[in-house]
Design a protein around this motif. Sequence first.
Motif, PDB file in Angstrom:
ATOM      1  N   CYS A  24       0.852  -1.196   0.000  1.00 42.87           N
ATOM      2  CA  CYS A  24       0.000   0.000   0.000  1.00 42.87           C
ATOM      3  C   CYS A  24       0.879   1.233   0.000  1.00 42.87           C
ATOM      4  O   CYS A  24       2.053   1.165   0.379  1.00 42.87           O
ATOM      5  CB  CYS A  24      -0.875   0.044   1.261  1.00 42.87           C
ATOM      6  N   CYS A  28      -3.190   2.666   6.744  1.00 38.46           N
ATOM      7  CA  CYS A  28      -4.321   3.327   7.406  1.00 38.46           C
ATOM      8  C   CYS A  28      -4.268   3.023   8.902  1.00 38.46           C
ATOM      9  O   CYS A  28      -3.781   1.965   9.312  1.00 38.46           O
ATOM     10  CB  CYS A  28      -5.645   2.836   6.820  1.00 38.46           C
ATOM     11  N   CYS A  31      -5.803  -0.367  10.084  1.00 43.29           N
ATOM     12  CA  CYS A  31      -5.563  -1.542   9.244  1.00 43.29           C
ATOM     13  C   CYS A  31      -4.789  -2.651   9.960  1.00 43.29           C
ATOM     14  O   CYS A  31      -3.717  -2.419  10.517  1.00 43.29           O
ATOM     15  CB  CYS A  31      -4.803  -1.134   7.990  1.00 43.29           C
ATOM     16  N   GLY A  76      -4.081  -5.065   0.921  1.00 44.06           N
ATOM     17  CA  GLY A  76      -3.213  -4.302   0.072  1.00 44.06           C
ATOM     18  C   GLY A  76      -3.952  -3.463  -0.961  1.00 44.06           C
ATOM     19  O   GLY A  76      -5.157  -3.315  -0.941  1.00 44.06           O
ATOM     20  N   ASN A 110      -7.532   1.668  -4.610  1.00 43.83           N
ATOM     21  CA  ASN A 110      -7.760   2.859  -3.801  1.00 43.83           C
ATOM     22  C   ASN A 110      -7.788   4.066  -4.722  1.00 43.83           C
ATOM     23  O   ASN A 110      -7.090   4.085  -5.744  1.00 43.83           O
ATOM     24  CB  ASN A 110      -6.662   3.002  -2.737  1.00 43.83           C
TER      25      ASN A 110
HETATM   26  S1  SF4 Z   1      -4.910  -2.643   3.014  1.00 40.35           S
HETATM   27 FE1  SF4 Z   1      -6.533  -1.125   2.849  1.00 40.35          FE
HETATM   28  S2  SF4 Z   1      -6.911  -0.521   4.969  1.00 40.35           S
HETATM   29 FE2  SF4 Z   1      -4.900  -1.529   4.922  1.00 40.35          FE
HETATM   30  S3  SF4 Z   1      -3.412   0.114   4.627  1.00 40.35           S
HETATM   31 FE3  SF4 Z   1      -3.927  -0.657   2.624  1.00 40.35          FE
HETATM   32  S4  SF4 Z   1      -5.583   0.698   1.930  1.00 40.35           S
HETATM   33 FE4  SF4 Z   1      -5.427   0.957   4.137  1.00 40.35          FE
END
Ligand code: SF4
Length: 390
Positions: A24, A28, A31, A76, A110
């Motif tokens: 990512c 977050c 998460c 991810g 995303n």
């Molecule tokens: S998997 Fe989803 S919730 Fe987790 S850091 Fe990545 S975007 Fe954010």
Amino acid sequence: MSASALNRPAGDRQTSIYLHIPFCRSKCLYCSFNSHAGREAEIAGYLEALNTHIRRLANHPWCRGHSFFSLYLGGGTPTICDPALLSQVIRNCLTAFSFTSTPEITVESNPNTLSPARLQALREAGVNRLSIGVQSFSPAQLKCLGRSHTAEDAALAYAMAREAGFANISLDLMYGLPGQTQQEWQQTLETAVRLAPEHFSLYELTVEEKTPLAALVARGKVRLPTEDQVADMEAVTSRLLADRGYERYEISNYARPGFFCRHNINYWQNRSWLALGAGAVGSLSGTRVTNVADPRVYVQRISNDQEPYSEMECLSRPALFRETVIMGLRMLAGVSITELEERFQLNPVVYYGQTLQTLLAQGLVVLDDDFLRLSGRALPIANQALAQLV
Ligand code: SF4
């Protein structure tokens, strides 16, 4: 889709494939998924390992004779990858395995990782379903969640996806956020509904241990809505989405007719699926196979021609049966008693005895002809009701 169609057996020889992309842009605050930020330099090597694993598994005896009806790339953030390399993985998978004529091919994304060129590359690779992690249209709540995109990014990503030709888009939203009121949730939901996606996945925020959000909650820095407030949010959700033509087909999932997620229905029916990538968990005719969680170890194992599994568990027939009942009751159509008997030679009414009779008497579970399902009253407290059947 009718209840019987939803519950029709996919057949033992038809199944799905999940590919995990554990990277990512940033992490977050809530998460707890297997995802890593700031490790973009590893992505190309990881995708190469995935390609090798795909080719290897395609020749595995279990896969021969199977035909796959869905491919799902989750994370991810799969769309963080170089679009040419990601498309190569998808094409490789579609070539290596035998797919049905119109497989559902989903990629999670995303908003700030999408561009017209990336979306075009996904379309050309055969992707026909896009899931966008929007979570909220409130700038304050996005910030509170530590999301790396804005509400405007989300609206723009959606418009670009439509422009690229995606005719099946799912939006992920979360409610029960710190400081969120029912009105704020309703505003987010109404903004999302105005975009008119085909599908919604709507989850209550859960505070997972060892996340920065858990620390903030423990220190009293943020306050979550009360149970009653969350119940009000859920009530407004089902009302609003039903009014706009979305059918609730699973506790947290709503779709326009014909757009139920086939990949996820396969999970809820507790059938087989193949899982590739770090930390991914597959289920092959009742055997649970977990891959090593660390992407570096996964790459190393694949490069060294070793198996990437960290755990293998063969579930007993009653354990699989109970799992299938619990997962199946998440779908509003419920579970077919005839199918359960065919698959497990067990009847839930006999198996659960008094426990099920109590749930029926409490009006939490309903027995409708051949189907056992949760009642409308049970949906807001589904986890408590289902816990009785573990
Ligand atoms: S998997 Fe989803 S919730 Fe987790 S850091 Fe990545 S975007 Fe954010």
